[in-house]
Design an enzyme around this catalytic site. Structure first.
Site, PDB file in Angstrom:
ATOM      1  N   GLY A 131      73.262  70.153 219.675  1.00  0.00           N
ATOM      2  CA  GLY A 131      72.064  70.945 219.909  1.00  0.00           C
ATOM      3  C   GLY A 131      70.896  70.354 219.164  1.00  0.00           C
ATOM      4  N   ILE A 169      69.808  70.653 215.953  1.00  0.00           N
ATOM      5  CA  ILE A 169      70.073  70.057 214.644  1.00  0.00           C
ATOM      6  C   ILE A 169      71.037  68.879 214.776  1.00  0.00           C
ATOM      7  CG2 ILE A 169      70.997  70.479 212.335  1.00  0.00           C
ATOM      8  CD1 ILE A 169      70.035  73.348 212.572  1.00  0.00           C
ATOM      9  N   ARG A 177      78.022  77.439 210.118  1.00  0.00           N
ATOM     10  CA  ARG A 177      78.610  78.723 209.764  1.00  0.00           C
ATOM     11  C   ARG A 177      80.088  78.516 209.453  1.00  0.00           C
ATOM     12  NH1 ARG A 177      74.047  79.635 209.649  1.00  0.00           N
ATOM     13  NH2 ARG A 177      72.851  81.439 210.410  1.00  0.00           N
ATOM     14  N   GLU A 205      79.769  85.630 201.938  1.00  0.00           N
ATOM     15  CA  GLU A 205      78.617  85.261 201.126  1.00  0.00           C
ATOM     16  C   GLU A 205      77.930  86.505 200.577  1.00  0.00           C
ATOM     17  OE1 GLU A 205      75.984  82.697 203.276  1.00  0.00           O
ATOM     18  OE2 GLU A 205      77.548  81.257 203.803  1.00  0.00           O
ATOM     19  N   HIS A 229      74.405  77.888 200.499  1.00  0.00           N
ATOM     20  CA  HIS A 229      73.708  78.211 201.753  1.00  0.00           C
ATOM     21  C   HIS A 229      72.200  77.997 201.616  1.00  0.00           C
ATOM     22  CE1 HIS A 229      74.092  80.732 205.672  1.00  0.00           C
ATOM     23  NE2 HIS A 229      73.271  79.694 205.814  1.00  0.00           N
TER      24      HIS A 229
END
Length: 329
Positions: free
Chosen positions: A156, A158, A239, A268, A288
């Protein structure tokens, strides 16, 4: 434009008020919370007068028990995906959820961090720094990127940027993704793996770049990881849920792959220093921070604040639950 009461959660370092785009909230009553709270009672107390709620990605879950205790809430404004929000409950309660999914613009901050993790892991940068500070000089011998095969799982926005970084470092790039994305990769002149199995078996570095949806949850299985080379590196800045629960720790303990670099976790925030991933010498961990840079936040929160002003002006934008508007009509 109507003046509304805005609350911002989880701005750990009070960064938003220092950004240029914060001026877009001039004229509203704004409260910024810099700590992280998930307790429903505490949140309900904090947000009892809130009319517009700003979320920093998925730091706080906004579920039905909380939403039902916020009678003044009219808008949730954020950016990107929203698995942490009960959208159906928002619609039922008349709460508009505005979220720009930024389909046309990649997060260069996340792509840059991905590459930082690749280099840090292969060259053992955190371990070498720790060794130097401990007075023991070098602690081992790392590996270079040149001619290593970079695998991009999910081509995609990124993934495409990270693939370009890999080519700049002299790495052959191989892609695996859903059929439409594989076609895009081929159109861009990249090699597509013959199969998912071949992808995991042959790549020296594999970086995950997919949205976490039902179709991708657990898409990387224990069997996939077991196919990786003992010298290979798995990188995850997307993720944690993309990987089968518990599979990464078990795979690293078994030696395939030999290394990992992660910015995302199954639960998280991670505040327990005995977390298995944090305890492994062959894992580089960051908290993160893929999207956490001043430049990235200027872009993201400019959109988030525009959504608030659009709502205040009576013309909400990027509404992900349009039925709520029909109910209000």
């Amino acid at each position: 434009m109507v003046r509304i009461k805005v609350s911002i959660l989880d701005d750990y370092f009070g960064t938003l008020q220092t950004l240029d785009c914060f001026s877009k909230l001039a004229g509203h009553d704004v409260t910024v919370w810099t700590d992280h709270v998930q307790d429903v009672d505490a949140l309900a107390d904090r947000l009892r007068d809130c009319e517009a709620l700003v979320l920093i990605r998925e730091r706080t879950e906004i579920r039905t028990p909380l939403l039902e205790r916020l009678p003044n809430l009219k808008l949730i404004s954020q950016r990107s995906v929203y698995p942490h929000i009960d959208i159906d409950a928002c619609t039922r309660l008349g709460i508009v959820v505005s979220s720009d999914l930024h389909a046309g613009s990649p997060s260069y901050a996340t792509a840059e961090l991905t590459w930082g993790l690749v280099i840090a892991a292969l060259r053992q940068i955190p371990q070498q720094v720790a060794s130097l500070k401990a007075g023991t000089w070098q602690m081992g011998v790392g590996r270079t990127l040149l001619f290593k095969t970079l695998g991009i799982y999910g081509y995609g926005r990124i993934g495409k940027v990270v693939a370009g970084y890999g080519q700049a470092f002299g790495m052959p790039v191989v892609v695996w993704a859903r059929e439409a994305s594989r076609a895009k990769a081929e159109a861009d002149g990249l090699v597509v793996a013959e199969s998912k199995e071949a992808f995991f078996e042959t790549c020296d570095v594999i970086s995950l770049h997919m949205r976490l949806v039902d179709a991708t949850r657990g898409i990387v299985t224990a069997a996939d990881l077991a196919r990786m080379k003992p010298t290979a590196l798995l990188v995850n800045t997307s993720r944690a849920g993309l990987i089968e629960p518990g599979a990464l720790v078990t795979a690293l303990q078994s030696g395939r792959p030999g290394m990992a670099a992660v910015d995302v976790y199954e639960h998280e925030p991670v505040t327990d220093p005995t977390d298995p991933l944090l305890a492994m010498d062959n894992v580089v961990c960051t908290p993160h921070i893929g999207y956490v840079s001043r430049e990235e936040w200027e872009v993201q929160f400019s959109d988030v604040f525009d959504q608030i002003n659009a709502f205040a002006a009576g013309s909400p934008t990027n509404v992900v639950n349009p039925d709520v508007l029909a109910n209000q009509a």
